[in-house]
Design an enzyme around this catalytic site. Structure first.
Site, short mmCIF file in Angstrom:
data_model
loop_
_atom_site.label_atom_id
_atom_site.label_comp_id
_atom_site.label_asym_id
_atom_site.label_seq_id
_atom_site.Cartn_x
_atom_site.Cartn_y
_atom_site.Cartn_z
N GLY A 1 5.95 0.92 2.56
CA GLY A 1 5.15 2.10 1.58
C GLY A 1 4.16 2.71 2.42
N PHE B 1 -4.37 6.76 2.74
CA PHE B 1 -5.34 6.01 3.37
C PHE B 1 -4.64 4.82 4.10
CE2 PHE B 1 -7.99 7.50 -0.12
CZ PHE B 1 -8.42 8.63 0.54
N ALA B 2 -3.60 4.51 3.78
CA ALA B 2 -2.80 3.08 4.54
C ALA B 2 -1.22 3.46 4.38
CB ALA B 2 -3.40 2.15 3.53
N LYS B 3 -0.95 2.46 5.12
CA LYS B 3 0.58 2.00 5.11
C LYS B 3 0.93 0.75 5.12
CE LYS B 3 1.59 6.37 8.08
NZ LYS B 3 2.24 6.74 9.48
N VAL B 4 1.92 0.44 4.64
CA VAL B 4 2.33 -1.05 4.25
C VAL B 4 3.63 -1.20 5.27
CG1 VAL B 4 3.10 -2.87 2.79
CG2 VAL B 4 1.05 -1.15 2.19
N ASP C 1 -6.39 -1.55 -14.30
CA ASP C 1 -5.29 -0.75 -14.25
C ASP C 1 -4.12 -1.55 -14.34
OD1 ASP C 1 -4.15 1.69 -13.68
OD2 ASP C 1 -3.91 1.51 -11.55
N LYS D 1 -0.52 -2.26 -15.54
CA LYS D 1 0.68 -1.41 -15.97
C LYS D 1 1.90 -2.10 -15.50
CE LYS D 1 -0.09 2.21 -12.36
NZ LYS D 1 -0.42 3.50 -12.37
N ASN E 1 2.25 -2.04 -11.32
CA ASN E 1 1.28 -3.04 -10.49
C ASN E 1 1.63 -4.32 -10.99
OD1 ASN E 1 -0.08 -0.78 -9.67
ND2 ASN E 1 -1.67 -1.08 -10.90
N ASP F 1 -2.45 -4.85 -6.52
CA ASP F 1 -3.27 -3.58 -6.70
C ASP F 1 -4.57 -3.64 -7.38
OD1 ASP F 1 -1.47 -2.11 -4.95
OD2 ASP F 1 -0.23 -1.76 -6.75
N THR G 1 -4.90 4.07 -15.80
CA THR G 1 -3.75 5.15 -16.06
C THR G 1 -3.63 5.42 -17.60
OG1 THR G 1 -2.77 3.92 -14.35
CG2 THR G 1 -1.38 5.22 -15.54
#
Length: 431
Positions: free
Chosen positions: A25, A29-32, A140, A142, A145, A158, A180
């Site tokens: 994903g 700002f980032a990649k996983v 957050d 939900k 997450n 998260d 959210t």
């Protein structure tokens, strides 16, 4: 410098330890990536953060906070942070690889049986209560997450919008509005300070409702109507919910945080204790079979929320909606009369006649444009004390002329009254 370049410096293995696999994903700002520890054979989800982008966005403190929180919270139902590494240009977070996907995917299939929902809810409350005991507030919560492992065990993920007890102000409360929309507590919307633990309980109440009902308690296509419902605690349980689950949800979705149930009281409730949560040991991340190129995906929710405004930001400046009639919407904590004064000032400089009330402004241009005389309506809605939503829309006239007026004149004039995305996204410092 990319991930592959970093790997080359270490003979094909990052820091001589992690071999990278497929992309899981990504966010702004980032990649996983899926990463395997070549020494232990354990798979991890490796979050690769671009330092320059984070610094440029003023989010380094938020990044440090997320890492600090994940280092503090070791619980079977919280995604584990294995290791943090860094290079000149990147930050690497090796996290527990949770392969079962999001609880959201399970919840979106419709209502769950109460025993299944209770099982997930017990694990969620166990994790949240543990976080609160360590002075950590998620902010957050939900279904997106909440991840599930291959055995169906829940993992809270998260912590990008989380807060620590150190961030409480002198009144003992948090003040940054984030989360959210459909899951956020009414006192967070009001922006007068809130108890992070009670706000998390509200979000857990929404989650439990979704698991049992199959839909959101406060859903509305009109965001203003939705926030009004949240502020009043206006929802109805479907008829198939048991009386005990209804009572628990009602106590969790109490719009008054001072009378809202606590996590300790939730765990003492009869519905919660109908079947005991499965016992788990405080083990390290589960070792999975070496299916290094499997097809499961993992999203980067925290970064999407912060960078793409999927969280509590009604809009960074204006929200433009492509509808039959053009609309602009923004949120503000300024008094209504201040908003009206700003609109009145810019209108008069552009030959608009102004008709106003306490909650509405009508702008009528003296001369006709390309089609007919331009008329604009500005409606001001009080969602909660100190929280307004303003809608600007064209009533009559040319949409191109209307758009140019909004872009060139109205936006700049209102920039100081609009609730900024930094505040709404939780980037603003608590102190």
């Amino acid at each position: 410098m990319g991930v592959r370049s970093e790997e080359k410096k270490c003979g094909g293995v990052l820091h001589g330890k992690y071999e990278f696999g497929r992309l899981l994903g990504y966010g702004t700002f980032a990649k996983v990536y899926l990463a395997r520890n070549v020494r232990t054979g354990r798979n991890s989800a490796m979050k690769v953060v671009d330092k320059e982008k984070v610094i440029r966005a003023g989010m380094m403190e938020q990044m440090k906070r997320e890492i600090s929180v994940m280092r503090m919270v070791h619980h079977p139902n919280v995604v584990e942070l294995h290791e943090v590494m860094a290079s000149k240009s990147k930050i690497y977070l090796a996290m527990e690889f949770v392969r079962g996907g999001e609880l959201f995917a399970r919840a979106s299939r419709g209502p769950m049986r109460e025993d299944s929902a209770r099982n997930y809810f017990q694990q969620l409350i166990s994790a949240v209560d543990f976080c609160h005991s360590r002075g950590v507030y998620h902010r957050d919560l939900k279904p997106e997450n909440l991840l599930l492992d291959v055995e169906g065990n829940l993992k809270v993920a998260d912590f990008g919008l989380s807060a620590l007890s150190d961030h409480l102000r002198q009144d003992g409360l948090l003040h940054t509005a984030c989360g959210t929309p459909a899951y956020v507590a009414p006192e967070v919307i009001g922006r007068k300070g809130y108890d992070g633990a009670k706000a998390d309980v509200w979000s857990c109440g929404v989650i439990l409702f979704v698991l049992l009902a199959g839909y959101l308690p406060f859903h509305d296509t009109n965001v203003i109507s939705m926030y009004r419902k949240i502020h009043r605690g206006d929802f109805k349980c479907p008829p198939w919910l048991s009386p005990e689950s209804r009572r628990l949800i009602t106590r969790m979705l109490d719009p008054n945080p001072s009378t809202r149930i606590s996590t300790e009281q939730i765990m003492d409730s009869s519905w919660f204790n109908k079947s005991a949560p499965r016992k788990k040991t405080m083990a390290t991340a589960k070792e999975y079979p070496p299916e290094f190129e499997s097809n499961e995906t993992e999203t980067l929710n925290a970064f999407h929320i912060i960078s793409l405004s999927e969280g509590f930001d009604l809009s960074p400046l204006f929200e433009e909606k492509k509808m039959e009639r053009e609309e602009l919407r923004f949120a503000t904590t300024m008094p209504a009369n201040s908003v009206v004064s700003k609109i009145e000032e810019v209108a008069k400089t552009k030959d608009f006649a102004v008709k106003k009330t306490e909650t509405c402004v009508r702008l009528v241009r003296a001369e006709s444009g390309r089609k007919e005389r331009l008329e604009i309506a500005v409606d001001i809605f009080t969602v909660a004390p100190s929280f307004l939503v303003v809608e600007v829309k064209i009533c009559v006239g040319d949409t191109v002329e209307y758009s140019q007026f909004c872009r060139k004149h109205l936006r700049p004039a209102l920039k100081d009254v609009v609730w900024s995305s930094a505040t709404a996204g939780g980037v603003e410092s608590e102190n």
